[in-house]
Design a protein around this motif. Structure first.
Motif, PDB file in Angstrom:
ATOM      1  N   GLY A 104      38.415  34.172  39.124  1.00 19.15           N
ATOM      2  CA  GLY A 104      39.684  34.950  38.809  1.00 19.15           C
ATOM      3  C   GLY A 104      39.767  36.354  38.818  1.00 19.15           C
ATOM      4  N   ILE A 105      38.881  37.044  39.887  1.00 25.75           N
ATOM      5  CA  ILE A 105      38.855  38.368  40.069  1.00 25.75           C
ATOM      6  C   ILE A 105      39.960  39.147  40.787  1.00 25.75           C
ATOM      7  CG2 ILE A 105      37.322  40.291  40.826  1.00 25.75           C
ATOM      8  CD1 ILE A 105      35.065  38.380  40.066  1.00 25.75           C
ATOM      9  N   PRO A 106      40.764  39.762  40.523  1.00 26.59           N
ATOM     10  CA  PRO A 106      41.768  40.665  41.569  1.00 26.59           C
ATOM     11  C   PRO A 106      41.134  41.079  42.472  1.00 26.59           C
ATOM     12  CG  PRO A 106      41.915  41.648  39.479  1.00 26.59           C
ATOM     13  CD  PRO A 106      40.862  40.424  39.310  1.00 26.59           C
ATOM     14  N   TYR A 107      41.685  41.186  43.787  1.00 28.51           N
ATOM     15  CA  TYR A 107      41.226  41.885  44.944  1.00 28.51           C
ATOM     16  C   TYR A 107      42.309  42.256  45.851  1.00 28.51           C
ATOM     17  CZ  TYR A 107      41.270  37.419  47.394  1.00 28.51           C
ATOM     18  OH  TYR A 107      41.421  36.389  48.028  1.00 28.51           O
ATOM     19  N   GLU A 108      42.320  43.317  46.735  1.00 26.26           N
ATOM     20  CA  GLU A 108      43.187  43.767  47.910  1.00 26.26           C
ATOM     21  C   GLU A 108      42.537  43.679  49.160  1.00 26.26           C
ATOM     22  OE1 GLU A 108      47.053  44.383  48.942  1.00 26.26           O
ATOM     23  OE2 GLU A 108      46.240  43.825  47.042  1.00 26.26           O
ATOM     24  N   VAL A 109      43.245  43.196  50.341  1.00 24.14           N
ATOM     25  CA  VAL A 109      42.619  43.585  51.820  1.00 24.14           C
ATOM     26  C   VAL A 109      43.541  44.314  52.260  1.00 24.14           C
ATOM     27  CG1 VAL A 109      41.833  42.425  53.636  1.00 24.14           C
ATOM     28  CG2 VAL A 109      41.338  40.950  51.429  1.00 24.14           C
TER      29      VAL A 109
END
Length: 247
Positions: free
Chosen positions: A198-203
């Motif tokens: 449930g960890i947000p991330y961006e590529v």
């Protein structure tokens, strides 16, 4: 820049504190204005790194202690952390060591990877650099090689996933073409690991490891907004922040 017992640091902006470790990146050449417009950004180089003193003997407790000694000097009780690559690892490592950390933003590093060989990798990099005078000079200008080896030896000894399984909000980002990150863990697996936690991330499309560092502006506004909802959140024993960590 200011100095406290051999620890070099700087501070800019006002508001809740965000600590940016300086290990192998000279942040003075980076535009962090999106952060400094909203936060008090404190850059700290633990001894062994950057312009700080190099006593020759190091451990992670010393690196963490150096950061928090500066914060004590400034009267800062709680703080969020921000970093990229090795500095992002230190941002997460501070949270693992200190209940004073409220949130972590880490770019360019797969915190869920198997890191058991990182100390050996650091020694191999240093050994290779010694064979090239120019490269070795650059290494020595950046950090004491013994400090880097001690840092990565500590990381290698952590339980699997320890840097991602924090009880504080965590956000990651990386460039789509980051071969350095991919050498440690496939980006697809990293995404699955983070989704499961449930960890947000961006590529970010089209950027490699160094390119993402040079284009932090593409992420800093989003990171600033994310931190603004968390940097001042007090931590209480027993709180489960991750389940409340909306994207």
């Amino acid at each position: 820049m200011a100095e406290l017992d051999g620890i070099w640091w700087s501070s800019a902006g006002e508001g809740a504190a965000v600590v940016v470790p300086r290990l192998n990146v000279d942040w003075s050449s980076m535009d962090l204005s999106a952060l400094t417009e909203r936060f008090r950004v404190v850059i700290v180089a633990p001894r062994g790194f950057g312009p700080s003193a190099r006593p020759g003997s190091y451990d992670m407790s010393g690196f963490v202690g150096d950061v928090e000694r500066v914060l004590d000097h400034l009267g800062i009780e709680s703080y969020a952390t921000f970093g990229y690559s090795m500095n992002g690892v230190m941002a997460a490592r501070l949270a693992l060591s200190s209940a004073r950390v409220t949130a972590v933003a880490c770019g360019g590093f797969p915190l869920t990877a198997d890191l058991s060989g990182m100390g050996d990798r650091a020694r191999a990099r240093n050994a290779s650099a010694r064979d090239d005078p120019d490269e070795w000079e650059e290494v020595l200008a950046t950090y004491d090689p013994a400090a880097a080896e001690a840092f990565w030896d500590d990381v290698a000894a952590l339980p699997p996933g320890a840097l991602a399984d924090l009880d504080r909000p965590l956000r990651l980002w990386w460039g789509e073409d980051d071969a350095v990150l991919a050498s440690l863990l496939s980006p697809a697996q990293l995404g699955r690991d983070l989704d499961a936690r449930g960890i947000p991330y961006e590529v970010v499309p089209g950027l490699d490891h160094d390119g993402m560092l040079q284009r932090l502006d593409l992420e800093l506004c989003a990171i600033t907004e994310w931190l603004s909802r968390r940097a001042e959140r007090p931590r209480h024993d027993g709180d489960d922040y991750r389940r409340r960590d909306e994207v």
